[in-house]
Motif scaffolding. Structure first.
Motif, PDB file in Angstrom:
ATOM      1  N   THR A 147      -9.305  -4.052   0.024  1.00 47.00           N
ATOM      2  CA  THR A 147      -8.733  -2.716   0.011  1.00 47.00           C
ATOM      3  C   THR A 147      -9.179  -1.925   1.240  1.00 47.00           C
ATOM      4  O   THR A 147     -10.229  -2.192   1.827  1.00 47.00           O
ATOM      5  N   GLY A 183       0.801  -1.212   0.000  1.00 42.76           N
ATOM      6  CA  GLY A 183       0.000   0.000   0.000  1.00 42.76           C
ATOM      7  C   GLY A 183       0.829   1.254   0.000  1.00 42.76           C
ATOM      8  O   GLY A 183       2.022   1.233  -0.316  1.00 42.76           O
ATOM      9  N   SER A 187      -4.258  -0.678  -6.885  1.00 42.32           N
ATOM     10  CA  SER A 187      -4.304  -1.924  -7.634  1.00 42.32           C
ATOM     11  C   SER A 187      -2.927  -2.563  -7.601  1.00 42.32           C
ATOM     12  O   SER A 187      -1.940  -1.931  -7.216  1.00 42.32           O
ATOM     13  N   ARG A 188      -2.879  -3.806  -8.012  1.00 40.46           N
ATOM     14  CA  ARG A 188      -1.610  -4.525  -7.981  1.00 40.46           C
ATOM     15  C   ARG A 188      -1.513  -5.404  -9.219  1.00 40.46           C
ATOM     16  O   ARG A 188      -2.486  -6.031  -9.638  1.00 40.46           O
ATOM     17  N   LEU A 194      -3.799  -2.798   0.071  1.00 42.76           N
ATOM     18  CA  LEU A 194      -4.398  -3.867  -0.706  1.00 42.76           C
ATOM     19  C   LEU A 194      -3.784  -5.184  -0.246  1.00 42.76           C
ATOM     20  O   LEU A 194      -2.562  -5.330  -0.237  1.00 42.76           O
TER      21      LEU A 194
END
Length: 112
Positions: A56, A34, A69-70, A50
């Motif tokens: 989240t 994060g 996002s990842r 996340l």
């Protein structure tokens, strides 16, 4: 785990920026990634996190404007509708069961 952040810079109020943080090393152990931020004269505060399960968590001040996002070993935060109060040094963060890791900060400046 090593974290390399990028993407900071100058934006006008209402504009957008995207920060990226690439993790390397024992990335398989990471449970949460994060972003935190620290404005001048203020304490470091959570922006968004996340989990590997996809959960989240956002600071109230950024909900509806920022999206985390990842993609594999890289975590992003898309920052829209930026406000001058979003000006801060943003730090990438990750933790596994044992340790927390911090990347170098990247400065975001939002002009009014």
């Amino acid at each position: 785990v090593q974290l390399q952040a990028s993407g900071g810079g100058l934006a006008q109020a209402g504009g957008s920026l995207r920060l990226s943080c690439a993790a390397s090393g024992s990335i398989f152990s990471i449970a949460v990634m994060g972003w935190y931020r620290q404005a001048p004269g203020k304490q470091r505060e959570l922006v968004a996190t996340l989990t590997t399960g996809g959960s989240t968590n956002y600071a109230n001040s950024v909900k509806g404007r920022f999206t985390i996002s990842r993609d594999n070993a890289t975590v992003y935060v898309q920052m829209n509708s930026l406000k001058p109060e979003d000006t801060a040094v943003y730090y990438c963060y990750a933790h596994n069961r044992l340790l927390a890791y911090w990347g170098q900060g990247t400065l975001v400046t939002v002009s009014s």
